[in-house]
Write a protein that holds these residues in place. Structure first.
Motif, PDB file in Angstrom:
ATOM      1  N   ASP A 186       6.469  -4.303   6.364  1.00  0.00           N
ATOM      2  CA  ASP A 186       6.361  -5.628   6.962  1.00  0.00           C
ATOM      3  C   ASP A 186       4.931  -6.136   7.015  1.00  0.00           C
ATOM      4  N   GLU A 187       4.019  -5.378   6.406  1.00  0.00           N
ATOM      5  CA  GLU A 187       2.599  -5.756   6.448  1.00  0.00           C
ATOM      6  C   GLU A 187       2.344  -6.948   5.524  1.00  0.00           C
ATOM      7  N   LYS A 188       1.608  -7.919   6.008  1.00  0.00           N
ATOM      8  CA  LYS A 188       1.289  -9.094   5.191  1.00  0.00           C
ATOM      9  C   LYS A 188      -0.087  -8.910   4.564  1.00  0.00           C
ATOM     10  N   ILE A 189      -0.104  -8.808   3.271  1.00  0.00           N
ATOM     11  CA  ILE A 189      -1.359  -8.595   2.543  1.00  0.00           C
ATOM     12  C   ILE A 189      -1.543  -9.739   1.574  1.00  0.00           C
ATOM     13  N   ASP A 190      -2.672 -10.401   1.668  1.00  0.00           N
ATOM     14  CA  ASP A 190      -2.968 -11.514   0.768  1.00  0.00           C
ATOM     15  C   ASP A 190      -3.570 -10.971  -0.523  1.00  0.00           C
ATOM     16  N   LEU A 191      -2.861 -11.202  -1.638  1.00  0.00           N
ATOM     17  CA  LEU A 191      -3.374 -10.818  -2.935  1.00  0.00           C
ATOM     18  C   LEU A 191      -4.006 -12.033  -3.587  1.00  0.00           C
ATOM     19  N   ASN A 192      -5.099 -11.796  -4.312  1.00  0.00           N
ATOM     20  CA  ASN A 192      -5.754 -12.901  -5.023  1.00  0.00           C
ATOM     21  C   ASN A 192      -4.812 -13.476  -6.050  1.00  0.00           C
ATOM     22  N   ASN A 193      -4.729 -14.786  -6.108  1.00  0.00           N
ATOM     23  CA  ASN A 193      -3.836 -15.445  -7.065  1.00  0.00           C
ATOM     24  C   ASN A 193      -4.610 -15.845  -8.310  1.00  0.00           C
ATOM     25  N   VAL A 212     -16.405 -11.420  -2.362  1.00  0.00           N
ATOM     26  CA  VAL A 212     -16.487 -10.599  -1.151  1.00  0.00           C
ATOM     27  C   VAL A 212     -17.959 -10.445  -0.800  1.00  0.00           C
ATOM     28  N   PHE A 213     -18.319 -10.763   0.450  1.00  0.00           N
ATOM     29  CA  PHE A 213     -19.720 -10.774   0.841  1.00  0.00           C
ATOM     30  C   PHE A 213     -19.943  -9.982   2.133  1.00  0.00           C
ATOM     31  N   TYR A 214     -20.958  -9.104   2.100  1.00  0.00           N
ATOM     32  CA  TYR A 214     -21.375  -8.336   3.275  1.00  0.00           C
ATOM     33  C   TYR A 214     -22.899  -8.414   3.387  1.00  0.00           C
ATOM     34  N   ASP A 215     -23.422  -7.967   4.519  1.00  0.00           N
ATOM     35  CA  ASP A 215     -24.868  -7.878   4.661  1.00  0.00           C
ATOM     36  C   ASP A 215     -25.390  -6.803   3.707  1.00  0.00           C
ATOM     37  N   GLY A 216     -26.201  -7.192   2.758  1.00  0.00           N
ATOM     38  CA  GLY A 216     -26.816  -6.232   1.851  1.00  0.00           C
ATOM     39  C   GLY A 216     -26.141  -6.085   0.505  1.00  0.00           C
ATOM     40  N   TYR A 217     -24.915  -6.570   0.352  1.00  0.00           N
ATOM     41  CA  TYR A 217     -24.270  -6.471  -0.951  1.00  0.00           C
ATOM     42  C   TYR A 217     -23.062  -7.403  -1.037  1.00  0.00           C
ATOM     43  N   LYS A 218     -22.618  -7.599  -2.269  1.00  0.00           N
ATOM     44  CA  LYS A 218     -21.442  -8.428  -2.520  1.00  0.00           C
ATOM     45  C   LYS A 218     -20.738  -7.907  -3.771  1.00  0.00           C
ATOM     46  N   TYR A 219     -19.472  -8.283  -3.964  1.00  0.00           N
ATOM     47  CA  TYR A 219     -18.757  -7.866  -5.158  1.00  0.00           C
ATOM     48  C   TYR A 219     -17.565  -8.770  -5.414  1.00  0.00           C
ATOM     49  N   TYR A 220     -16.878  -8.486  -6.520  1.00  0.00           N
ATOM     50  CA  TYR A 220     -15.743  -9.306  -6.944  1.00  0.00           C
ATOM     51  C   TYR A 220     -14.450  -8.501  -6.845  1.00  0.00           C
ATOM     52  N   LEU A 221     -13.464  -9.073  -6.167  1.00  0.00           N
ATOM     53  CA  LEU A 221     -12.137  -8.482  -6.083  1.00  0.00           C
ATOM     54  C   LEU A 221     -11.250  -9.183  -7.113  1.00  0.00           C
ATOM     55  N   PRO A 222     -10.725  -8.436  -8.112  1.00  0.00           N
ATOM     56  CA  PRO A 222      -9.995  -9.088  -9.216  1.00  0.00           C
ATOM     57  C   PRO A 222      -8.659  -9.674  -8.804  1.00  0.00           C
ATOM     58  N   LYS A 223      -8.169 -10.553  -9.627  1.00  0.00           N
ATOM     59  CA  LYS A 223      -6.888 -11.217  -9.416  1.00  0.00           C
ATOM     60  C   LYS A 223      -5.772 -10.190  -9.255  1.00  0.00           C
ATOM     61  N   GLY A 224      -4.892 -10.430  -8.284  1.00  0.00           N
ATOM     62  CA  GLY A 224      -3.764  -9.544  -8.061  1.00  0.00           C
ATOM     63  C   GLY A 224      -4.037  -8.409  -7.112  1.00  0.00           C
ATOM     64  N   THR A 225      -5.241  -8.368  -6.531  1.00  0.00           N
ATOM     65  CA  THR A 225      -5.573  -7.333  -5.546  1.00  0.00           C
ATOM     66  C   THR A 225      -5.919  -7.986  -4.216  1.00  0.00           C
ATOM     67  N   ASP A 269      -3.172  -3.180  -5.032  1.00  0.00           N
ATOM     68  CA  ASP A 269      -2.975  -3.988  -6.228  1.00  0.00           C
ATOM     69  C   ASP A 269      -1.538  -4.505  -6.307  1.00  0.00           C
ATOM     70  N   ALA A 270      -1.242  -5.257  -7.350  1.00  0.00           N
ATOM     71  CA  ALA A 270       0.062  -5.897  -7.485  1.00  0.00           C
ATOM     72  C   ALA A 270       1.194  -4.893  -7.678  1.00  0.00           C
ATOM     73  N   ASN A 271       0.858  -3.665  -8.092  1.00  0.00           N
ATOM     74  CA  ASN A 271       1.868  -2.630  -8.282  1.00  0.00           C
ATOM     75  C   ASN A 271       2.069  -1.769  -7.038  1.00  0.00           C
ATOM     76  N   GLY A 272       1.347  -2.101  -5.970  1.00  0.00           N
ATOM     77  CA  GLY A 272       1.484  -1.362  -4.723  1.00  0.00           C
ATOM     78  C   GLY A 272       0.568  -0.163  -4.593  1.00  0.00           C
ATOM     79  N   ASN A 273      -0.295   0.082  -5.585  1.00  0.00           N
ATOM     80  CA  ASN A 273      -1.246   1.193  -5.500  1.00  0.00           C
ATOM     81  C   ASN A 273      -2.397   0.827  -4.580  1.00  0.00           C
ATOM     82  N   ARG A 274      -2.898   1.813  -3.858  1.00  0.00           N
ATOM     83  CA  ARG A 274      -4.010   1.575  -2.948  1.00  0.00           C
ATOM     84  C   ARG A 274      -5.260   2.298  -3.434  1.00  0.00           C
ATOM     85  N   TYR A 275      -6.380   1.557  -3.456  1.00  0.00           N
ATOM     86  CA  TYR A 275      -7.669   2.105  -3.852  1.00  0.00           C
ATOM     87  C   TYR A 275      -8.533   2.251  -2.598  1.00  0.00           C
TER      88      TYR A 275
END
Length: 219
Positions: free
Chosen positions: A212-219, A45-58, A72-78
């Motif tokens: 019905d929301e389509k959310i792409d989770l990291n595989n 994940v990349f933005y102006d000024g910083y970047k980070y890692y989104l783990p598998k399944g989120t 996340d894969a269990n439906g919890n939202r952070y």
């Protein structure tokens, strides 16, 4: 021939420097220490000024420059907030551990500081996790507590700032200075408590809207 193949596999494993991080299914503190003590060089994940890692399944429900809702894969939202102002001004961690909370710890690993506080709210647990000039909050059931905190560790430890880019952005007044007085580390600051926001997203009406929301989770 089989012995040669096995031997080559072992050699390749050592040459690659690969290692497996073993996490405990119940010990939150042990997992936090293990994950935050380990350096991370993965970013997706990349933005102006910083970047980070989104783990598998989120994956993202929504995001902008400094805020994101992650599912996340269990439906919890952070609910993630990256505080570039606190990073730029090098705010100090003044958090004091709470004896009233289910879990409360000051964190300090690899020259990065923060804290985690977990409070029981009804049948769920409210997590406030501040580390490396970013904050994640979530309201999760007990059975998802450990996995959720592990995911938060992966995200928060991986955040890497580009000070030169942030300095140029601040100099050009392109940051939203409405957040300038907001510090993740100030106990006496008038910070919005995100619990109300989390509870809003936990309502039955909102869950129905997301069916019905389509959310792409990291595989």
């Amino acid at each position: 021939m089989k012995k040669i193949i096995v031997l080559l596999s072992i050699v390749m494993l050592f040459m690659s420097g690969c290692s497996v991080t073993k996490l405990d299914s119940e010990d939150i503190g042990k997992n936090i220490k293990t994950l935050l003590s380990t350096d991370n060089n993965l970013f997706n994940v990349f933005y102006d000024g910083y970047k980070y890692y989104l783990p598998k399944g989120t994956g993202f429900v929504s995001r902008d420059d400094y805020n994101a809702i992650i599912k996340d894969a269990n439906g919890n939202r952070y609910f993630l907030y990256v505080d570039v102002i606190s990073y730029y001004e090098k705010h100090k961690n003044t958090y004091q551990e709470s004896k009233k909370s289910h879990y409360s710890r000051i964190l300090n690993y690899n020259n990065k500081t923060g804290y985690i506080q977990i409070d029981k709210k009804g049948s769920k647990y409210f997590i406030q996790f501040v580390y490396n000039y970013a904050k994640i909050e979530a309201l999760v059931p007990k059975e998802d507590l450990t996995d959720s905190i592990n995911n938060m560790c992966y995200i928060l430890r991986s955040i890497k700032f580009n000070r030169k880019v942030i300095e140029s952005m601040i100099g050009e007044d392109t940051l939203d200075y409405k957040e300038q007085n907001y510090s993740l580390f100030k106990d006496d600051s008038k910070n919005e408590n995100f619990l109300g926001v989390v509870e809003k997203y936990e309502t039955d009406d909102y869950k129905k809207d997301l069916e019905d929301e389509k959310i792409d989770l990291n595989n």
